[in-house]
Design a protein around this motif. Sequence first.
Motif, mmCIF file in Angstrom:
data_model
loop_
_atom_site.group_PDB
_atom_site.id
_atom_site.type_symbol
_atom_site.label_atom_id
_atom_site.label_comp_id
_atom_site.label_asym_id
_atom_site.label_seq_id
_atom_site.Cartn_x
_atom_site.Cartn_y
_atom_site.Cartn_z
ATOM 1 N N THR A 23 41.497 37.949 39.625
ATOM 2 C CA THR A 23 40.519 36.901 39.913
ATOM 3 C C THR A 23 39.218 37.492 40.445
ATOM 4 N N ILE A 24 39.333 38.472 41.343
ATOM 5 C CA ILE A 24 38.141 39.130 41.885
ATOM 6 C C ILE A 24 37.350 39.794 40.762
ATOM 7 N N ARG A 25 38.049 40.457 39.854
ATOM 8 C CA ARG A 25 37.393 41.119 38.725
ATOM 9 C C ARG A 25 36.607 40.109 37.886
ATOM 10 N N ARG A 26 37.228 38.974 37.616
ATOM 11 C CA ARG A 26 36.567 37.947 36.801
ATOM 12 C C ARG A 26 35.328 37.401 37.514
ATOM 13 N N GLU A 27 35.434 37.152 38.816
ATOM 14 C CA GLU A 27 34.292 36.615 39.552
ATOM 15 C C GLU A 27 33.167 37.641 39.672
ATOM 16 N N LEU A 28 33.522 38.906 39.798
ATOM 17 C CA LEU A 28 32.503 39.949 39.826
ATOM 18 C C LEU A 28 31.780 40.030 38.484
ATOM 19 N N GLN A 29 32.542 39.917 37.400
ATOM 20 C CA GLN A 29 31.930 39.942 36.070
ATOM 21 C C GLN A 29 30.976 38.775 35.887
ATOM 22 N N ASP A 30 31.321 37.624 36.447
ATOM 23 C CA ASP A 30 30.439 36.461 36.363
ATOM 24 C C ASP A 30 29.109 36.717 37.059
ATOM 25 N N GLU A 31 29.132 37.633 38.044
ATOM 26 C CA GLU A 31 27.912 37.996 38.778
ATOM 27 C C GLU A 31 27.217 39.208 38.154
ATOM 28 N N GLY A 32 27.738 39.675 37.026
ATOM 29 C CA GLY A 32 27.145 40.837 36.371
ATOM 30 C C GLY A 32 27.557 42.163 36.980
ATOM 31 N N ILE A 33 28.628 42.149 37.769
ATOM 32 C CA ILE A 33 29.129 43.368 38.420
ATOM 33 C C ILE A 33 30.417 43.768 37.715
ATOM 34 N N ARG A 34 30.450 44.974 37.169
ATOM 35 C CA ARG A 34 31.575 45.365 36.330
ATOM 36 C C ARG A 34 32.168 46.711 36.782
ATOM 37 N N PRO A 35 32.974 46.712 37.864
ATOM 38 C CA PRO A 35 33.678 47.949 38.233
ATOM 39 C C PRO A 35 34.605 48.364 37.093
ATOM 40 N N SER A 36 34.755 49.655 36.895
ATOM 41 C CA SER A 36 35.565 50.145 35.785
ATOM 42 C C SER A 36 37.045 49.845 35.996
ATOM 43 N N ASP A 37 37.792 49.831 34.903
ATOM 44 C CA ASP A 37 39.247 49.660 34.985
ATOM 45 C C ASP A 37 39.855 50.776 35.830
ATOM 46 N N ARG A 38 39.316 51.990 35.704
ATOM 47 C CA ARG A 38 39.827 53.111 36.493
ATOM 48 C C ARG A 38 39.656 52.865 37.988
ATOM 49 N N ARG A 39 38.526 52.288 38.354
ATOM 50 C CA ARG A 39 38.266 52.022 39.778
ATOM 51 C C ARG A 39 39.259 50.998 40.326
ATOM 52 N N PHE A 40 39.558 49.964 39.551
ATOM 53 C CA PHE A 40 40.561 48.986 39.994
ATOM 54 C C PHE A 40 41.938 49.638 40.097
ATOM 55 N N LYS A 41 42.269 50.481 39.126
ATOM 56 C CA LYS A 41 43.567 51.153 39.148
ATOM 57 C C LYS A 41 43.695 52.055 40.369
ATOM 58 N N GLN A 42 42.663 52.832 40.662
ATOM 59 C CA GLN A 42 42.686 53.707 41.827
ATOM 60 C C GLN A 42 42.731 52.918 43.134
ATOM 61 N N SER A 43 42.184 51.704 43.110
ATOM 62 C CA SER A 43 42.165 50.877 44.311
ATOM 63 C C SER A 43 43.564 50.507 44.787
ATOM 64 N N LEU A 44 44.532 50.509 43.865
ATOM 65 C CA LEU A 44 45.904 50.197 44.253
ATOM 66 C C LEU A 44 46.419 51.199 45.278
ATOM 67 N N CYS A 45 46.056 52.475 45.097
ATOM 68 C CA CYS A 45 46.481 53.508 46.044
ATOM 69 C C CYS A 45 45.872 53.253 47.422
ATOM 70 N N VAL A 46 44.638 52.789 47.427
ATOM 71 C CA VAL A 46 43.966 52.484 48.691
ATOM 72 C C VAL A 46 44.650 51.318 49.402
ATOM 73 N N LEU A 47 45.018 50.292 48.641
ATOM 74 C CA LEU A 47 45.728 49.149 49.234
ATOM 75 C C LEU A 47 47.065 49.572 49.831
ATOM 76 N N LYS A 48 47.770 50.453 49.130
ATOM 77 C CA LYS A 48 49.047 50.949 49.649
ATOM 78 C C LYS A 48 48.849 51.738 50.941
ATOM 79 N N ALA A 49 47.817 52.576 50.957
ATOM 80 C CA ALA A 49 47.533 53.371 52.147
ATOM 81 C C ALA A 49 47.119 52.483 53.314
ATOM 82 N N LYS A 50 46.361 51.437 53.018
ATOM 83 C CA LYS A 50 45.955 50.478 54.041
ATOM 84 C C LYS A 50 47.171 49.818 54.670
ATOM 85 N N ALA A 51 48.150 49.453 53.847
ATOM 86 C CA ALA A 51 49.381 48.852 54.374
ATOM 87 C C ALA A 51 50.157 49.858 55.218
ATOM 88 N N LEU A 52 50.268 51.089 54.719
ATOM 89 C CA LEU A 52 51.052 52.097 55.431
ATOM 90 C C LEU A 52 50.434 52.444 56.772
#
Length: 395
Positions: A226-255
């Motif tokens: 949903t965040i990706r779609r809303e960012l695209q609506d604003e003309g902001i297009r983070p790469s698929d790689r950046r979203f994929k790498q963000s998963l590791c950050v979320l896991k580290a944040k939880a840990l």
Amino acid sequence: MINENLQRLEEIRRSLNEKFYERESEVEGILIALLSRQHLLMIGPAGTAKSALSVEIAKIVEGTCYFQWLLTRFSTPEEVFGPLSLKDLERGVYKRNTAMKMPEAHLVFLDEIFKANSAILNCLLTLINERLFYNDGSPVEVPLMSVIGASNEYPEEGEGLEALFDRFLLRYEIDFIAEEANFVSMLKDDGETVETPSMHLDDLVKLQELTNKVAIPEEVYDTLSTIRRELQDEGIRPSDRRFKQSLCVLKAKALINQRETVQMDDIAILENALWETLDQKEVVSNIVHRHALDSVAHTLSSMENEANEIYDIAVRDQSTEAGMEAIKKIGALNADLNKLKERNSSRSTEIDTLLSKLHSMKNEVESSRLDHAYYGTIDGKKNNNGKRHGVFFRM
């Protein structure tokens, strides 16, 4: 041992926050970068503790090879990757001696990173992203965990530094100390006396392995979409790689918060990861934070606000009727909270905290009405000197 490592990690975070004033976000970001094996960029004026914080991290993780360098327009590849081996050169082999240089480092701090010239840039990109260094044309795996980059300014368009900027998943703007009390404490070197615990490289590796095992619920994946779609609506297009790498950050944040599962509020850290240009920062932050509050947290927040309003009315109106109405409403909130707890057993700690506060509120209201009934005055219970006493509970 894992629990001890997590406890040590928390002690390190706490001590760094005591040592470096108003750098809580950056401290957390660097520790998350280490746990997720990602790279972090700090942008801000000189004299804001960017290099000092990086050096402190290197001291904390024992057993690591640390490399630090200040880049200029005139920096040469030899300074960063090592000089050519003369012995190999005599045999026609173009090979660098990488001892004590970036290709052999676990942790790297590169100051004024956007001053990197084209002679350094290509090797730097491959090394940072793929953890490979091509020596005499042969790819060599490097032990690199994280690169901390620093710059006084953003790269300008047309300089060919977009790919380098993209390599840093986490990006923080850093500024001078704002609070006067913290500024004075910094001048007095109050933080210098803080002892920072250490952690061995092997323990960090175990924490990295544990980070990989942190679970991500389906609702987090849906929210990222949903965040990706809303960012695209604003003309902001983070790469698929950046979203994929963000998963590791979320896991580290939880840990780092000693949890085995990512929560919705962990998503808030992605405000430091999903923007590309300065004019995108505020939009990204608003969208990310709007989705970072999960339904349970939102319900708890709403119920806490409602309880505060009920309690404030009961404090202002000391009549028995107002007290009875407040007690009835608090009781209804209490029942709703217990139902919420039944449906969300994993969030029982947060819910129990609010239940405890509601219980204290109810007791305060009941006590104030008993005092009123006993003394026959709406001014509250008085002691022998005619002064009111008793403390109302406030959330």
